[in-house]
Design an enzyme around this catalytic site. Structure first.
Site, short mmCIF file in Angstrom:
data_model
loop_
_atom_site.label_atom_id
_atom_site.label_comp_id
_atom_site.label_asym_id
_atom_site.label_seq_id
_atom_site.Cartn_x
_atom_site.Cartn_y
_atom_site.Cartn_z
CG ASP A 201 -2.31 0.62 0.83
OD1 ASP A 201 -2.30 1.79 0.40
OD2 ASP A 201 -3.35 -0.05 0.96
CG HIS A 266 -4.39 2.04 -2.17
ND1 HIS A 266 -4.41 2.72 -0.98
CD2 HIS A 266 -5.68 2.03 -2.60
CE1 HIS A 266 -5.66 3.09 -0.69
NE2 HIS A 266 -6.45 2.69 -1.67
CD GLU A 329 -9.97 4.03 -0.84
OE1 GLU A 329 -10.78 4.55 -0.10
OE2 GLU A 329 -8.88 3.55 -0.44
CE1 TYR A 420 -14.46 -2.83 4.21
CE2 TYR A 420 -13.19 -0.87 4.71
CZ TYR A 420 -13.61 -1.84 3.81
OH TYR A 420 -13.15 -1.80 2.51
CG PHE A 421 -14.05 -6.98 12.07
CD1 PHE A 421 -15.34 -6.71 11.63
CD2 PHE A 421 -13.78 -8.28 12.50
CE1 PHE A 421 -16.34 -7.69 11.61
CE2 PHE A 421 -14.76 -9.27 12.49
CZ PHE A 421 -16.03 -8.98 12.04
CD1 TRP A 470 -10.37 -1.99 6.41
CD2 TRP A 470 -8.44 -2.03 5.26
NE1 TRP A 470 -10.65 -2.39 5.12
CE2 TRP A 470 -9.49 -2.42 4.39
CE3 TRP A 470 -7.14 -1.98 4.77
CZ2 TRP A 470 -9.26 -2.76 3.06
CZ3 TRP A 470 -6.93 -2.32 3.44
CH2 TRP A 470 -7.98 -2.70 2.60
C1 ACM Z 1 -10.89 -0.21 0.70
O1 ACM Z 1 -11.36 -0.09 1.82
N1 ACM Z 1 -10.29 0.83 0.12
C2 ACM Z 1 -10.98 -1.44 -0.04
#
Ligand code: ACM
Length: 761
Positions: A201, A266, A329, A420-421, A470
């Site tokens: 990333d 990214h 993104e 999304y934890f 994330w």
């Molecule tokens: C993401 O949350 N950008 C996949």
């Protein structure tokens, strides 16, 4: 060759009177039939393998090791026992065996009868799944005994979805190989079978690529954002040797690793290593920021050669079918601004930058396809048209997944925010930093991966779902575990169990034993769903307080103590709000099945604490708007506090301040680094001009445009990582008012944020 005697022998009644424990199996199997009676498991009992397949022996050894570590029961694993005696514990791998209703190759049947335990499956993966169920069946309490009675049961089981995943972001934070293995082990114990590993990333390139050493020499290291002094370099990467070891470890647990190599966006860490891959030719730093960056790969053939060479090494390391290429993104600003890219677009005959992204992804898909692999990408790969065989990972809600499935493409559901934890799991102030919209255990349990919008043919394209860890704010592995567990239990059940078997109350009743397993294995699970929430309202004249106690799930019986001793199940039971004279101390815990469900919550109640609000208890100035985050920041004297702040407009409301009785206001605040790349949202950031050079705290009456009650100049935030204690004076009299607090600032960085606001007489 082997003659298999597959008769379910009824259990005989055990001599003693036993009350069966609540079966704590997670995920709940497709069918569980308890019958009376017990099998007595003795220390040193034989575990016989009936199969010529070494994988079956591997499963047996994994199981025996787990049981030894968690129950101190040591089994005598006997490879390839050909005996036909069904007594004792037997694992059978029989390619002809069919589990009822099982269309996967992961099913198994487990029978505990009074003379023995038999686990049978058609594949080693099925045998492994069954061994995890058996391990859970044998660990419903934590007592270590030399022998114990195992309740008789017959279980037939198979998964609902094939893709039962967790994603870990190792780019924003580097976790050690040992931790990756621990997480894989924990996934295996939840029958989660896909580990999506986010390896590259803007903030770091974490996979060794032999042909391009600068990817890790340069790209794996960043200088973190800081307000106070120069921070030391941060980073790390996984060598190919370490990765091979991790892949082997995962395979032994029937987990497939899906590596993610991000493109075309990214990509800042890669471009920091090799600027010629970028659009501008400028070498950026490996980013210390979070958010949407604008560095993209260019579309020269040499860049595709680079990507293909990288993917070749990646495919060599990861034997699974899928390679994740990101695709999310990719802000197109650089492509739009580059004459070279625009010229290339004309040559290629692509109409716009979205079509160029589609062309880019299709080219990569052809390469993967030529090498027998499948491409998966985030749902932006739909833009401009999907390449023919791509699988879509739906993250911007479910619409990408729905669209892809309708087009006949396979999809994996990972919708934000539910999956999304990095979102906190309760409103509690002791949650670690992260996104503040709560994704609770209950929310995850209620998730249905197959969108209602799909008909049955389209729905077959839903391979499953995954939760994403994330790691922007998971700077320790404890925080990764806190975010993952026990929400991964809810996820596992959503993905494995038949929907008709799903039952929230039943799930909760199976959790206490699971939490004990976490404790036995040293997993830092979150107790957010069960921890006592103590709320206190000051009574008249603040001489007393009325205290309410609950927990998020309303599961368990709450007990409390007032005498500075930790509450036990023998302490007073909480039934209704308690009136206490001030000052007071109270501590509370929820208990179920004879176990404490959480760490005790304690509060000191006095006039001061009742008039002090932390940033989670303050209100936002623009509810429902802005970009609220819960950021880590310093605490006075060392340690870390969590600052809840709208990063577009840092502004807080202290509701209902009693200006008749309170004359002063004390704010603890800190300057935090503004390390956010906001791309198109950058113009939403509010700067409020003030008089003092380093900014000032303003306190206003009623609203943020109301009368200024006081203005306090801020210290220059330059040298020490510390907090500021700011004192404002309030006007006397005039009743009860909301107070608006914000900081003026000329520059975006640093950003002052409030830790606590204390009203004082
Ligand atoms: C993401 O949350 N950008 C996949």
């Amino acid at each position: 060759m082997l003659v298999l005697v597959l008769i379910l022998v009824a259990c005989q009644s055990a001599p003693q009177q036993h009350k069966p424990p609540p079966p704590s199996l997670i995920p709940l199997p497709a069918s569980v039939d308890l019958s009376p009676g017990y099998f007595t498991l003795h220390q040193g009992a034989a575990l016989n393998i009936r199969s010529g397949n070494p994988a079956a022996l591997g499963v047996a050894r994994y199981f025996a090791d787990l049981l030894a570590r968690t129950r101190d029961i040591h089994l005598d694993v006997r490879p390839f026992d050909a005996a036909e005696n069904d007594d004792g514990i037997i694992f059978v791998l029989d390619p002809q065996f069919l589990v009822r209703d099982d269309s996967s190759d992961e099913g198994y049947e487990l029978t505990v009868a009074s003379h023995g335990i038999r686990l049978i499956a058609r594949t080693p993966h099925g045998l492994f799944n069954g061994s995890v169920t058996l391990w859970q069946w044998l660990t419903q309490d934590t007592a270590h005994k030399v022998s114990f009675d195992v309740p008789c049961v017959h279980i037939e089981d198979h998964p609902r979805f094939a893709w039962r995943g967790l994603m870990l972001d190792s780019a924003r934070r580097y976790q050690s190989p040992e931790f990756i293995k621990q997480l894989l082990d924990e996934m295996a114990r939840h029958k989660l079978d896909v580990f999506h590993w986010h390896l590259t990333d803007d903030q770091g390139w974490r996979i060794e690529i032999k042909q391009y050493p600068k990817l890790t020499d340069i790209g794996a290291w960043r200088i973190p954002a800081s307000v106070y002094g120069a921070p030391s370099r941060y980073g790390g990467f996984y060598t190919q040797e370490q990765i091979r070891d991790i892949v082997r470890f995962a395979a032994e647990r029937y987990i497939t690793i899906v590596p993610e190599i991000e493109m075309p966006g990214h990509a800042q860490a890669a471009i920091a290593a090799y600027p010629e891959l970028g659009v501008t030719g400028v070498r950026p730093p490996v980013s210390p920021d979070w958010g949407v960056h604008t560095y993209l790969y260019n579309v020269d053939d040499s860049t595709f050669s680079f990507l293909e060479n990288v993917l070749t090494e990646v495919m060599d390391l990861f034997p699974g079918n899928y390679v994740h290429i990101g695709g999310d993104e990719a802000a197109k600003d650089q492509w739009q601004a580059s004459a070279h890219i625009q010229q290339r677009m004309r040559e290629l005959g692509v109409a716009d930058e979205t079509a160029l992204q589609s062309w880019f992804i299709a080219r990569i898909e052809r390469f993967l396809d030529d090498h027998g692999r499948k491409l998966i990408g985030w749902d932006e790969i739909l833009q401009g048209g999907l390449p023919p065989r791509a699988t879509v990972m739906s993250w911007q809600g479910t619409k990408g997944g729905i669209e892809a499935a309708r087009q006949g493409h396979d999809v994996v559901m990972a919708p934000s925010p539910l999956m999304y934890f990095d979102h906190v799991q309760s409103q509690r102030h002791d949650e670690p930093p992260g996104r503040p919209d709560v994704v609770s255990l209950d929310d995850v349990y209620a998730y249905e991966p197959t969108p209602q919008e799909l008909d049955s043919t389209q729905a077959r394209h839903v391979l499953g779902a995954q939760a994403n860890l994330w790691s922007e704010y998971m700077d320790t592995t404890q925080r990764v575990e806190h975010a993952a567990f026990p929400r991964a239990d809810a996820l596992a059940e959503v993905l494995w169990s038949p929907p008709s078997r799903r039952n929230w109350a039943g799930f909760l009743s199976r959790l206490p034993a699971q939490l004990d397993r976490y404790r036995a294995l040293g997993i830092d699970f979150a107790d957010s769903a069960f921890a006592a929430d103590i709320t206190a309202k000051a009574g008249r004249q603040a001489r007393g307080a009325e205290v309410e106690i609950s927990n998020q799930t309303h599961f368990g019986d709450i007990h409390y103590s007032l005498d500075r001793t930790p509450p036990s199940a023998a302490s007073a039971a909480y039934r209704a709000p308690v009136s206490l004279a001030l000052p007071a101390w109270i501590s509370a815990v929820a208990f179920a099945q004879g176990r404490a469900l959480a760490a005790p919550e304690a509060r000191v109640l006095d006039a001061g604490s009742l008039a002090r609000l932390n940033s989670d208890a303050l209100l936002p100035c623009k509810p429902g708007l802005g970009l609220p985050l819960r950021l880590p920041g310093p605490v006075r004297g060392g340690g870390e506090a969590v600052y809840r702040v709208d990063i577009f407009d840092p502004c807080w409301i202290y509701p209902h301040a009693d200006l008749d009785n309170m004359r002063r206001l004390e704010v603890i605040a800190a300057a935090l680094p503004y390390n956010f790349q906001l791309w198109k949202d950058a113009d939403k950031v509010v700067l409020r001009p003030g008089a003092a050079p380093a900014g000032e705290l303003q306190v206003r009456k009623d609203t943020c445009d109301g009368d200024v009650l006081d203005t306090i100049a801020l210290p220059a935030a330059t040298t020490r990582q510390d907090t500021a204690q700011l004192q404002a004076t309030l006007p006397h009299g005039g009743g009860v008012h909301d107070l608006c607090l914000f900081f003026t600032r000329a520059r975006i960085d640093p950003m002052w944020a409030i830790d606590t606001v204390q009203l004082l007489p």
